[in-house]
Write a protein that holds these residues in place. Structure first.
Motif, PDB file in Angstrom:
ATOM      1  N   LYS A  21       4.710   8.157  -3.397  1.00  0.00           N
ATOM      2  CA  LYS A  21       4.363   8.785  -3.181  1.00  0.00           C
ATOM      3  C   LYS A  21       3.124   8.778  -2.629  1.00  0.00           C
ATOM      4  O   LYS A  21       2.817   9.263  -3.275  1.00  0.00           O
ATOM      5  CB  LYS A  21       5.099   9.613  -2.734  1.00  0.00           C
ATOM      6  CG  LYS A  21       5.461  10.889  -1.764  1.00  0.00           C
ATOM      7  CD  LYS A  21       6.142  11.705  -2.531  1.00  0.00           C
ATOM      8  CE  LYS A  21       6.165  13.260  -1.210  1.00  0.00           C
ATOM      9  NZ  LYS A  21       6.814  14.301  -2.138  1.00  0.00           N
ATOM     10  N   ILE A  23      -0.304  10.604  -0.961  1.00  0.00           N
ATOM     11  CA  ILE A  23      -0.834  12.052  -0.380  1.00  0.00           C
ATOM     12  C   ILE A  23      -1.161  11.722   0.859  1.00  0.00           C
ATOM     13  O   ILE A  23      -2.194  11.021   1.636  1.00  0.00           O
ATOM     14  CB  ILE A  23      -1.566  12.301  -1.562  1.00  0.00           C
ATOM     15  CG1 ILE A  23      -1.348  11.980  -2.786  1.00  0.00           C
ATOM     16  CG2 ILE A  23      -2.173  13.456  -1.423  1.00  0.00           C
ATOM     17  CD1 ILE A  23      -1.995  12.804  -3.957  1.00  0.00           C
ATOM     18  N   ASP A  24      -0.519  12.580   1.326  1.00  0.00           N
ATOM     19  CA  ASP A  24      -1.092  12.831   2.926  1.00  0.00           C
ATOM     20  C   ASP A  24      -2.416  13.201   3.043  1.00  0.00           C
ATOM     21  O   ASP A  24      -3.624  14.173   2.691  1.00  0.00           O
ATOM     22  CB  ASP A  24      -0.562  13.676   4.192  1.00  0.00           C
ATOM     23  CG  ASP A  24      -0.882  15.244   3.516  1.00  0.00           C
ATOM     24  OD1 ASP A  24      -1.209  16.005   3.850  1.00  0.00           O
ATOM     25  OD2 ASP A  24       0.820  15.604   4.020  1.00  0.00           O
ATOM     26  N   THR A  27      -4.195  17.291   3.778  1.00  0.00           N
ATOM     27  CA  THR A  27      -3.812  17.233   1.589  1.00  0.00           C
ATOM     28  C   THR A  27      -5.129  17.392   1.279  1.00  0.00           C
ATOM     29  O   THR A  27      -6.424  18.288   0.155  1.00  0.00           O
ATOM     30  CB  THR A  27      -2.613  16.953   0.578  1.00  0.00           C
ATOM     31  OG1 THR A  27      -1.545  17.661   1.292  1.00  0.00           O
ATOM     32  CG2 THR A  27      -2.788  17.605  -0.152  1.00  0.00           C
ATOM     33  N   ILE A  28      -5.165  15.851   1.519  1.00  0.00           N
ATOM     34  CA  ILE A  28      -6.657  15.372  -0.119  1.00  0.00           C
ATOM     35  C   ILE A  28      -7.668  16.526   1.207  1.00  0.00           C
ATOM     36  O   ILE A  28      -9.107  15.979   0.524  1.00  0.00           O
ATOM     37  CB  ILE A  28      -7.044  13.791   0.382  1.00  0.00           C
ATOM     38  CG1 ILE A  28      -5.861  12.858   0.017  1.00  0.00           C
ATOM     39  CG2 ILE A  28      -8.788  13.222   0.495  1.00  0.00           C
ATOM     40  CD1 ILE A  28      -6.295  13.035  -1.232  1.00  0.00           C
ATOM     41  N   LEU A  53      -7.591   6.503  -0.351  1.00  0.00           N
ATOM     42  CA  LEU A  53      -5.762   6.384   0.372  1.00  0.00           C
ATOM     43  C   LEU A  53      -5.087   5.479  -0.017  1.00  0.00           C
ATOM     44  O   LEU A  53      -4.080   5.913  -0.008  1.00  0.00           O
ATOM     45  CB  LEU A  53      -5.399   7.362   1.130  1.00  0.00           C
ATOM     46  CG  LEU A  53      -5.887   9.285   1.199  1.00  0.00           C
ATOM     47  CD1 LEU A  53      -7.432   9.579   0.983  1.00  0.00           C
ATOM     48  CD2 LEU A  53      -5.655  10.457   2.364  1.00  0.00           C
ATOM     49  N   ALA A 108      -5.022  20.865  -6.554  1.00  0.00           N
ATOM     50  CA  ALA A 108      -4.611  19.372  -6.486  1.00  0.00           C
ATOM     51  C   ALA A 108      -2.986  20.059  -7.253  1.00  0.00           C
ATOM     52  O   ALA A 108      -1.808  20.723  -7.016  1.00  0.00           O
ATOM     53  CB  ALA A 108      -4.453  18.441  -6.888  1.00  0.00           C
ATOM     54  N   ILE A 113       0.659  18.282  -7.167  1.00  0.00           N
ATOM     55  CA  ILE A 113       0.186  17.433  -6.919  1.00  0.00           C
ATOM     56  C   ILE A 113      -0.544  16.975  -8.111  1.00  0.00           C
ATOM     57  O   ILE A 113      -1.601  17.804  -8.890  1.00  0.00           O
ATOM     58  CB  ILE A 113      -1.306  16.798  -6.119  1.00  0.00           C
ATOM     59  CG1 ILE A 113       0.165  16.687  -4.608  1.00  0.00           C
ATOM     60  CG2 ILE A 113      -1.673  15.434  -6.277  1.00  0.00           C
ATOM     61  CD1 ILE A 113      -1.258  17.027  -3.448  1.00  0.00           C
ATOM     62  N   SER A 115      -2.659  15.303 -11.711  1.00  0.00           N
ATOM     63  CA  SER A 115      -4.152  14.465 -11.293  1.00  0.00           C
ATOM     64  C   SER A 115      -4.802  14.195 -13.152  1.00  0.00           C
ATOM     65  O   SER A 115      -3.986  14.930 -14.158  1.00  0.00           O
ATOM     66  CB  SER A 115      -5.033  15.647 -10.784  1.00  0.00           C
ATOM     67  OG  SER A 115      -4.841  17.138 -11.447  1.00  0.00           O
ATOM     68  N   LEU A 151      -4.716  10.908  -8.905  1.00  0.00           N
ATOM     69  CA  LEU A 151      -4.415  12.308  -7.452  1.00  0.00           C
ATOM     70  C   LEU A 151      -2.663  10.888  -7.331  1.00  0.00           C
ATOM     71  O   LEU A 151      -2.953  10.061  -7.002  1.00  0.00           O
ATOM     72  CB  LEU A 151      -4.591  12.983  -6.642  1.00  0.00           C
ATOM     73  CG  LEU A 151      -6.342  13.401  -7.379  1.00  0.00           C
ATOM     74  CD1 LEU A 151      -6.772  13.128  -5.745  1.00  0.00           C
ATOM     75  CD2 LEU A 151      -5.672  14.797  -7.571  1.00  0.00           C
ATOM     76  N   GLY A 152      -1.622  12.222  -7.864  1.00  0.00           N
ATOM     77  CA  GLY A 152      -0.568  11.463  -6.639  1.00  0.00           C
ATOM     78  C   GLY A 152       0.288  12.584  -7.229  1.00  0.00           C
ATOM     79  O   GLY A 152       0.130  13.210  -8.148  1.00  0.00           O
ATOM     80  N   TYR A 153       2.243  12.308  -7.140  1.00  0.00           N
ATOM     81  CA  TYR A 153       3.049  12.810  -7.270  1.00  0.00           C
ATOM     82  C   TYR A 153       3.237  12.924  -9.287  1.00  0.00           C
ATOM     83  O   TYR A 153       3.077  11.213  -9.351  1.00  0.00           O
ATOM     84  CB  TYR A 153       4.374  12.952  -6.606  1.00  0.00           C
ATOM     85  CG  TYR A 153       3.443  13.955  -4.645  1.00  0.00           C
ATOM     86  CD1 TYR A 153       4.248  14.922  -4.841  1.00  0.00           C
ATOM     87  CD2 TYR A 153       2.821  12.878  -4.342  1.00  0.00           C
ATOM     88  CE1 TYR A 153       3.207  15.590  -3.982  1.00  0.00           C
ATOM     89  CE2 TYR A 153       2.506  13.355  -2.320  1.00  0.00           C
ATOM     90  CZ  TYR A 153       2.989  15.376  -3.123  1.00  0.00           C
ATOM     91  OH  TYR A 153       2.373  15.182  -1.519  1.00  0.00           O
TER      92      TYR A 153
END
Ligand SMILES: Cc1cc2nc3c(=O)[nH]c(=O)nc-3n(C[C@H](O)[C@H](O)[C@H](O)COP(=O)(O)O)c2cc1C
Length: 171
Positions: A21, A23-24, A27-28, A53, A108, A113, A115, A151-153
């Motif tokens: 998924k 990250i939009d 959000t960043i 991204l 985050a 999110i 990290s 970073l990520g879910y």
């Protein structure tokens, strides 16, 4: 004693496996706002932040770093996004960047999110192959990279980490 901010600090953990998924961008941009609001020595703010991204571009950097490290499988944990803080060289600048990174990690976490700090660019950022990719990603010439935020879910809940309490309180 607790509140939402303290709870966020106490529950942040490093995560090293991420979902596909993305990250939009909004959000960043929030994370970048938090980064630039970190303290910096004498408020010089000589740092720069490249936010990547695009997974292919992240893996292009990972491949260059892997080559420099002699680890062809190196993949930066395949994050959805990578924030690359950089700065002029000097010990105090490393501290500025560490403050910015912690702001990114905590912000985050507050947004769900995951990290982790990536340190390998600090040793490889002046390798010609790595530098060429960093330049493509907007890292200014003459800037060193001291640490990056992957970073990520989270792909899975991180395991609890033992935290010591080496503290002296004098009353
Ligand atoms: C200066 C610094 C460098 C780090 N470098 C790496 C790294 O290169 N790769 C990694 O997986 N974690 C790295 N970490 C994350 C630590 O391993 C992690 O913070 C530590 O194990 C404690 O876990 P926690 O973050 O969940 O509290 C680094 C952390 C710091 C502060």
């Amino acid at each position: 004693m607790t509140n939402a901010v303290i709870e966020n600090i106490l529950t942040r953990r490093s995560v090293r496996a991420f979902q596909e998924k993305p990250i939009d961008r909004e959000t960043i941009e929030t994370l970048l706002q938090c980064a630039v609001h970190a303290p910096s020595a004498m408020n010089r703010q000589t740092w720069h932040f490249s936010a990547v991204l695009n997974r292919e571009k992240i893996q292009k950097l990972a491949a260059a770093m892997g080559k420099a490290l002699g680890s062809p499988a190196y993949n930066l944990y395949c994050p959805a996004a990578l924030i690359i803080p950089s700065n002029e060289t000097g010990l105090i600048k490393t501290w500025d960047n560490a403050c910015a990174l912690e702001n990114i990690f905590l912000a985050a976490h507050s947004l769900g999110i995951a990290s982790v700090w990536i340190n390998q660019a600090s040793d490889t950022c002046d390798d010609p192959g790595v530098r060429a990719v960093l330049t493509e990603l907007g890292v200014p010439e003459g800037h060193a990279v001291y640490g990056m935020a992957a970073l990520g879910y989270a792909a899975a809940e991180p395991k609890p980490v033992d935290k010591k309490y080496p503290v002296t309180i004098i009353e």
